[in-house]
Write an enzyme that holds these catalytic residues in place. Structure first.
Site, mmCIF file in Angstrom:
data_model
loop_
_atom_site.group_PDB
_atom_site.id
_atom_site.type_symbol
_atom_site.label_atom_id
_atom_site.label_comp_id
_atom_site.label_asym_id
_atom_site.label_seq_id
_atom_site.Cartn_x
_atom_site.Cartn_y
_atom_site.Cartn_z
ATOM 1 N NE ARG A 160 -11.607 14.259 -21.512
ATOM 2 C CZ ARG A 160 -10.060 14.114 -20.672
ATOM 3 N NH1 ARG A 160 -9.657 13.209 -20.765
ATOM 4 N NH2 ARG A 160 -10.572 15.173 -20.010
ATOM 5 C CE1 TYR B 194 -10.259 26.969 -12.525
ATOM 6 C CE2 TYR B 194 -10.858 29.304 -10.685
ATOM 7 C CZ TYR B 194 -10.766 28.943 -12.516
ATOM 8 O OH TYR B 194 -11.342 29.321 -13.560
ATOM 9 C CB ILE C 133 -18.750 33.289 -17.534
ATOM 10 C CG1 ILE C 133 -17.336 34.000 -17.050
ATOM 11 C CG2 ILE C 133 -19.111 33.935 -18.626
ATOM 12 C CD1 ILE C 133 -16.677 35.171 -17.523
#
Ligand code: SER
Length: 317
Positions: free
Chosen positions: A36, A142, A172
């Site tokens: 997208r 998840y 991260i």
């Protein structure tokens, strides 16, 4: 010569990994797979990009055929907090997307890197010094998709001989592209707010220890595991990797060494806290160290110093 497709190339990891892969293997050999959000700047100008919605197998196949791809870094995924809010879209992207990538890899003989996560752990897992091989009963969507993804990648290796490899990434920390919708995002947000407002309201409570890693190490580990000698690999999907473990207080204290008047407050988000509480405090990454010589370059103090310098420059402070 490697010809690489990166899915999720405009995401937090993808935007920096794609550039490093281009640097190493040549600009024209690394295709940025975008969905997208369109690429901009250096990412757009430096090499090819292609629309690849991983939930549409035809788009994955088209890109692999068009560029004669022999290696995929499949980064497109929905992170933990968004996955709790939208479990079915998360299943679709994280599971069906991965299955499509693996099926195309099987047909066109590509190696596949898939990032897994600290999210594959959950109740029953030892949370300190979490071993490589241990209880994995995640209780988030998840985690369920990342855990299933590990199994599916190992299955494609064993059953079809596909060279699948992966890493269980911790949070991260990076300053180029913001992470989107993860539990560990607080650590990145704290840097932005420390520089912009000298104050941050944290959604996880003090004492919530999680594994973390600075982006240069995340990129290095992804490239090194794919370059590793297969004869040395006893594990594949996926290796525990970590560089540091801290809670909000430790991170704030390190930032305060550079911005002494920085203030940390708390407004705990119950959903994020529950997710974080089910994840390890710190993982044992000795298998990665033994099987492909993993060793991070950045600890907490080196990461904080570099982040504040780079982000200060970016934000013009
Ligand atoms: N950073 C991810 C998240 O918080 C974990 O892999 O969802």
């Amino acid at each position: 010569m490697k010809r690489i497709l990166v899915t999720g190339a405009v995401g937090q990891i993808g935007s920096e990994l794609t550039m490093e892969l281009r640097h190493r293997y040549g600009n024209d050999s690394v295709v940025a797979g975008v969905n997208r959000t369109q690429p901009t700047g250096e990412l757009k100008e430096s090499g090819p990009f292609e629309t690849v919605d991983c939930t549409d197998i035809k788009q994955v196949e088209h890109a692999v055929k068009k560029y004669s791809i022999d290696c995929m870094y499949h980064l497109a995924a929905i992170l933990s907090v968004v996955a709790e809010a939208k479990p079915m879209p998360a299943w679709n992207v994280n599971m069906n997307g991965l299955r499509n990538v693996l099926e195309v890899a099987r047909e066109y003989t590509c190696a596949v890197f898939t990032p897994s996560s600290i999210g594959v752990f959950g109740p029953g897992t030892p949370l300190d010094n979490t071993p490589q091989d241990t209880v994995q009963r995640p209780n988030t969507m998840y985690g369920v998709t990342k855990m299933s993804g590990e199994l599916l990648c190992d299955y494609y290796h064993k059953r079809f001989g596909i060279d699948t490899r992966g890493l269980r990434y911790p949070g991260i920390i990076s300053c180029v592209t913001l992470p989107g919708g993860g539990t560990t995002d607080y650590a990145v947000e704290m840097f932005y707010k420390a520089i912009e407002k000298k104050a941050y309201t944290c959604t996880l409570k003090a004492g919530t220890f999680l594994d973390m890693m600075y982006m240069p190490d995340a990129i290095k580990s992804a490239i090194e595991v794919m370059e590793a000698d297969p004869a040395r690999l006893k594990h594949r999907n996926a290796f525990n990797v970590t560089a540091m473990s801290f809670d909000p207080e430790f991170l704030a204290a390190e930032i305060k060494k550079h911005i002494p008047d920085f203030m940390l407050n708390y407004e705990v988000d119950a959903v994020k806290q529950a997710i974080a509480d089910s994840w390890p405090n710190n993982m044992d990454d000795s298998c990665a160290r033994e099987e492909w010589d993993w060793s991070p370059d950045y600890n907490l103090s080196a990461m904080v110093k570099d982040m504040l310098e780079k982000l200060g420059e970016k934000l013009g402070k």
